[in-house]
Scaffold this motif. Structure first.
Motif, PDB file in Angstrom:
ATOM      1  N   LEU A 180      -9.786  -8.603   0.023  1.00  0.00           N
ATOM      2  CA  LEU A 180      -9.317  -7.277  -0.372  1.00  0.00           C
ATOM      3  C   LEU A 180      -8.802  -7.292  -1.805  1.00  0.00           C
ATOM      4  O   LEU A 180      -8.311  -8.322  -2.285  1.00  0.00           O
ATOM      5  CB  LEU A 180      -8.225  -6.788   0.573  1.00  0.00           C
ATOM      6  CG  LEU A 180      -8.725  -5.995   1.798  1.00  0.00           C
ATOM      7  CD1 LEU A 180      -9.510  -6.886   2.736  1.00  0.00           C
ATOM      8  CD2 LEU A 180      -7.573  -5.351   2.527  1.00  0.00           C
ATOM      9  N   LYS A 181      -8.912  -6.152  -2.475  1.00  0.00           N
ATOM     10  CA  LYS A 181      -8.507  -6.045  -3.870  1.00  0.00           C
ATOM     11  C   LYS A 181      -7.649  -4.808  -4.075  1.00  0.00           C
ATOM     12  O   LYS A 181      -7.679  -3.858  -3.280  1.00  0.00           O
ATOM     13  CB  LYS A 181      -9.735  -5.960  -4.788  1.00  0.00           C
ATOM     14  CG  LYS A 181     -10.634  -7.185  -4.742  1.00  0.00           C
ATOM     15  CD  LYS A 181     -11.819  -7.020  -5.694  1.00  0.00           C
ATOM     16  CE  LYS A 181     -12.714  -8.251  -5.682  1.00  0.00           C
ATOM     17  NZ  LYS A 181     -13.860  -8.108  -6.610  1.00  0.00           N
ATOM     18  N   GLU A 182      -6.888  -4.823  -5.179  1.00  0.00           N
ATOM     19  CA  GLU A 182      -6.090  -3.650  -5.533  1.00  0.00           C
ATOM     20  C   GLU A 182      -7.005  -2.448  -5.743  1.00  0.00           C
ATOM     21  O   GLU A 182      -8.118  -2.579  -6.253  1.00  0.00           O
ATOM     22  CB  GLU A 182      -5.268  -3.912  -6.789  1.00  0.00           C
ATOM     23  CG  GLU A 182      -4.321  -2.772  -7.128  1.00  0.00           C
ATOM     24  CD  GLU A 182      -3.211  -3.162  -8.076  1.00  0.00           C
ATOM     25  OE1 GLU A 182      -2.251  -2.391  -8.203  1.00  0.00           O
ATOM     26  OE2 GLU A 182      -3.298  -4.246  -8.681  1.00  0.00           O
ATOM     27  N   LYS A 183      -6.524  -1.282  -5.312  1.00  0.00           N
ATOM     28  CA  LYS A 183      -7.216   0.005  -5.373  1.00  0.00           C
ATOM     29  C   LYS A 183      -8.262   0.175  -4.272  1.00  0.00           C
ATOM     30  O   LYS A 183      -8.926   1.206  -4.214  1.00  0.00           O
ATOM     31  CB  LYS A 183      -7.829   0.267  -6.745  1.00  0.00           C
ATOM     32  CG  LYS A 183      -6.776   0.373  -7.847  1.00  0.00           C
ATOM     33  CD  LYS A 183      -7.375   0.746  -9.183  1.00  0.00           C
ATOM     34  CE  LYS A 183      -6.279   0.850 -10.248  1.00  0.00           C
ATOM     35  NZ  LYS A 183      -6.850   1.183 -11.566  1.00  0.00           N
ATOM     36  N   ASP A 184      -8.428  -0.851  -3.414  1.00  0.00           N
ATOM     37  CA  ASP A 184      -9.192  -0.621  -2.179  1.00  0.00           C
ATOM     38  C   ASP A 184      -8.448   0.401  -1.331  1.00  0.00           C
ATOM     39  O   ASP A 184      -7.215   0.524  -1.415  1.00  0.00           O
ATOM     40  CB  ASP A 184      -9.323  -1.914  -1.357  1.00  0.00           C
ATOM     41  CG  ASP A 184     -10.369  -2.876  -1.929  1.00  0.00           C
ATOM     42  OD1 ASP A 184     -11.134  -2.457  -2.816  1.00  0.00           O
ATOM     43  OD2 ASP A 184     -10.390  -4.030  -1.472  1.00  0.00           O
ATOM     44  N   ARG A 219     -18.477   2.534  -2.073  1.00  0.00           N
ATOM     45  CA  ARG A 219     -19.013   1.654  -1.024  1.00  0.00           C
ATOM     46  C   ARG A 219     -17.997   1.464   0.089  1.00  0.00           C
ATOM     47  O   ARG A 219     -16.805   1.294  -0.161  1.00  0.00           O
ATOM     48  CB  ARG A 219     -19.380   0.302  -1.644  1.00  0.00           C
ATOM     49  CG  ARG A 219     -20.105  -0.655  -0.709  1.00  0.00           C
ATOM     50  CD  ARG A 219     -20.710  -1.801  -1.502  1.00  0.00           C
ATOM     51  NE  ARG A 219     -19.680  -2.604  -2.136  1.00  0.00           N
ATOM     52  CZ  ARG A 219     -19.182  -3.734  -1.600  1.00  0.00           C
ATOM     53  NH1 ARG A 219     -19.625  -4.161  -0.430  1.00  0.00           N
ATOM     54  NH2 ARG A 219     -18.255  -4.413  -2.235  1.00  0.00           N
ATOM     55  N   GLU A 220     -18.468   1.466   1.342  1.00  0.00           N
ATOM     56  CA  GLU A 220     -17.635   1.172   2.492  1.00  0.00           C
ATOM     57  C   GLU A 220     -18.149  -0.081   3.195  1.00  0.00           C
ATOM     58  O   GLU A 220     -19.360  -0.281   3.306  1.00  0.00           O
ATOM     59  CB  GLU A 220     -17.616   2.350   3.478  1.00  0.00           C
ATOM     60  CG  GLU A 220     -16.915   3.585   2.937  1.00  0.00           C
ATOM     61  CD  GLU A 220     -16.783   4.693   3.981  1.00  0.00           C
ATOM     62  OE1 GLU A 220     -17.155   4.436   5.151  1.00  0.00           O
ATOM     63  OE2 GLU A 220     -16.318   5.794   3.623  1.00  0.00           O
ATOM     64  N   TYR A 244       0.825  -1.201   0.000  1.00  0.00           N
ATOM     65  CA  TYR A 244       0.000   0.000   0.000  1.00  0.00           C
ATOM     66  C   TYR A 244       0.859   1.251   0.000  1.00  0.00           C
ATOM     67  O   TYR A 244       2.056   1.203   0.298  1.00  0.00           O
ATOM     68  CB  TYR A 244      -0.931   0.009   1.216  1.00  0.00           C
ATOM     69  CG  TYR A 244      -0.218  -0.034   2.552  1.00  0.00           C
ATOM     70  CD1 TYR A 244       0.188   1.128   3.192  1.00  0.00           C
ATOM     71  CD2 TYR A 244       0.048  -1.256   3.177  1.00  0.00           C
ATOM     72  CE1 TYR A 244       0.841   1.089   4.413  1.00  0.00           C
ATOM     73  CE2 TYR A 244       0.707  -1.312   4.403  1.00  0.00           C
ATOM     74  CZ  TYR A 244       1.101  -0.135   5.010  1.00  0.00           C
ATOM     75  OH  TYR A 244       1.754  -0.173   6.216  1.00  0.00           O
ATOM     76  N   VAL A 278     -12.972  -0.737   4.906  1.00  0.00           N
ATOM     77  CA  VAL A 278     -12.444  -0.613   3.550  1.00  0.00           C
ATOM     78  C   VAL A 278     -13.407   0.203   2.686  1.00  0.00           C
ATOM     79  O   VAL A 278     -14.634   0.079   2.812  1.00  0.00           O
ATOM     80  CB  VAL A 278     -12.248  -2.018   2.916  1.00  0.00           C
ATOM     81  CG1 VAL A 278     -11.695  -1.901   1.497  1.00  0.00           C
ATOM     82  CG2 VAL A 278     -11.329  -2.870   3.790  1.00  0.00           C
ATOM     83  N   ARG A 279     -12.825   1.023   1.817  1.00  0.00           N
ATOM     84  CA  ARG A 279     -13.624   1.742   0.822  1.00  0.00           C
ATOM     85  C   ARG A 279     -13.259   1.200  -0.552  1.00  0.00           C
ATOM     86  O   ARG A 279     -12.082   1.148  -0.921  1.00  0.00           O
ATOM     87  CB  ARG A 279     -13.376   3.242   0.881  1.00  0.00           C
ATOM     88  CG  ARG A 279     -14.202   3.982  -0.183  1.00  0.00           C
ATOM     89  CD  ARG A 279     -14.333   5.440   0.128  1.00  0.00           C
ATOM     90  NE  ARG A 279     -15.183   6.091  -0.861  1.00  0.00           N
ATOM     91  CZ  ARG A 279     -16.075   7.033  -0.589  1.00  0.00           C
ATOM     92  NH1 ARG A 279     -16.269   7.407   0.672  1.00  0.00           N
ATOM     93  NH2 ARG A 279     -16.792   7.592  -1.543  1.00  0.00           N
ATOM     94  N   ARG A 280     -14.280   0.804  -1.297  1.00  0.00           N
ATOM     95  CA  ARG A 280     -14.100   0.312  -2.674  1.00  0.00           C
ATOM     96  C   ARG A 280     -15.068   1.081  -3.556  1.00  0.00           C
ATOM     97  O   ARG A 280     -16.288   0.864  -3.489  1.00  0.00           O
ATOM     98  CB  ARG A 280     -14.348  -1.187  -2.761  1.00  0.00           C
ATOM     99  CG  ARG A 280     -14.139  -1.785  -4.153  1.00  0.00           C
ATOM    100  CD  ARG A 280     -14.354  -3.287  -4.116  1.00  0.00           C
ATOM    101  NE  ARG A 280     -13.361  -3.947  -3.267  1.00  0.00           N
ATOM    102  CZ  ARG A 280     -13.493  -5.201  -2.802  1.00  0.00           C
ATOM    103  NH1 ARG A 280     -14.593  -5.893  -3.087  1.00  0.00           N
ATOM    104  NH2 ARG A 280     -12.547  -5.724  -2.046  1.00  0.00           N
ATOM    105  N   GLY A 281     -14.536   2.024  -4.341  1.00  0.00           N
ATOM    106  CA  GLY A 281     -15.407   2.899  -5.114  1.00  0.00           C
ATOM    107  C   GLY A 281     -16.172   3.812  -4.168  1.00  0.00           C
ATOM    108  O   GLY A 281     -15.591   4.535  -3.372  1.00  0.00           O
TER     109      GLY A 281
END
Length: 346
Positions: A292-296, A334-335, A250, A329-332
């Motif tokens: 978890l994913k990249e860009k999270d 969405r949290e 990260y 975590v925030r993805r786009g």
């Protein structure tokens, strides 16, 4: 500030100081000379010069460091970068000039700490203090083999900073890594002092001297001794150092990175890989198993904000192998929350 008389502290603890001599075989040193450099030295004979530097056992001294004895049975603390080369041999020279072959018991996978063993008995030891109890302005003493030449060099100063972070390489040709939570001191530390103790007025070790900033004066750093005490405890309990692994790479988010990458927040840890060989999420790791994913963006750990002042690694320092860590975590847009079971770092 009360004046500290260091004479008794030095006399008491000097016997537990050691120098660490780093040696390589003539064959290995020859292999490490880049061939492209040989034409630059047409009038020199590198092989002959190396042979002149070789001792009776076919070894050449290539470096040195410092350390200190923490057990009468021969347990020694030093820096990981001092003993980083697996192809080198390490000899410990005690204060009475006795020489011992050193065995590397453990290298901390994160901190710049290594634990060595020699075969001596009833060796003099130095006591370990509590680095959580130190304060700015506290007087300190640094001891080591300065420049690999000047054994038992002593310098004094004060603690001039706490919880410092710097980037440093553990060894040549290795990637830079961030060292966090360091003690800053203005006591003079030179190359060769690495691995020596930073001592308080009670004669206790509160840090392991690890780094200097070239070009700066009175600016040196030490690993807090509590990190090494934890490693010694692990070695005693498990036979190895156990450190928790989450398994993601990260970069820390701030206002500049937010503006540059048009991120929705100005804090947290953006999960990002460095290359195909260094992916954002390590396959099979706790982070991967948690989804978890990249860009999270990891916003919180255990309900506390992730910031440049307290990174994910800082939260992991408070955890052990087998503990859970709760991630927000925030993805786009969405949290959500994910719980990860920490594995052992190999």
């Amino acid at each position: 500030m009360a004046q500290v008389s260091w004479e008794k502290v030095i006399q008491k603890n000097m016997p537990s100081m050691v120098s660490i001599v780093i040696s390589k075989s003539l064959e290995n040193v020859e292999k490490e000379i880049p061939r492209e450099l040989l034409p630059l030295f047409p009038f020199l004979n590198p092989k002959k010069q190396l042979e002149q530097m070789t001792d009776a056992h076919g070894m050449i001294k290539v470096g040195s460091g410092s350390g200190f004895i923490v057990s009468s049975k021969g347990i020694i603390l030093t820096n990981k970068h001092v003993v980083a080369d697996a192809k080198s041999d390490y000899t410990v020279v005690t204060n009475d000039n006795k020489k011992y072959k050193a065995t590397i018991l453990a290298r901390d996978p994160i901190e710049d700490v290594a634990i060595l063993k020699i075969t001596g008995r009833s060796l003099p030891v130095i006591g370990l203090g509590d680095s959580d109890a130190i304060a700015l302005g506290q007087p300190v003493l640094a001891i080591g083999t300065a420049l690999g030449l000047f054994k038992n060099t002593v310098s004094s100063g004060i603690i001039s900073g706490l919880s410092r972070s710097i980037a440093a390489a553990a060894a040549p040709n290795t990637p830079m890594q961030e060292l966090r939570g360091l003690i800053q001191t203005d006591a003079a530390v030179n190359p060769g002092n690495s691995g020596g103790p930073l001592i308080n007025a009670k004669g206790q070790v509160i840090g392991i001297n690890t780094a200097i900033v070239f070009g700066a004066q009175n600016l040196s750093f030490a690993i807090p001794i509590n990190a090494a005490k934890r490693d010694l405890s692990d070695l005693n309990k498990f036979g190895r150092i156990k450190r928790p692994l989450l398994g993601l790479r990260y970069v820390m988010v701030d206002e500049n990175l937010q503006a540059k990458m048009k991120l929705p927040v100005d804090y947290g840890a953006l999960v990002l890989g460095h290359s195909a060989k260094e992916p954002a999420i390590i396959p099979g790791s706790p982070a991967a198993k948690a989804g978890l994913k990249e860009k999270d963006i990891v916003l919180e750990c255990n309900g506390e904000k992730v910031t440049k002042e307290k990174t994910i690694q800082d939260f992991l320092e408070e955890k052990g192998v087998g503990d859970y860590i709760l991630l927000k975590v925030r993805r786009g847009s969405r949290e959500f929350e994910k719980k990860a079971l920490l594995a052992e770092r190999k």
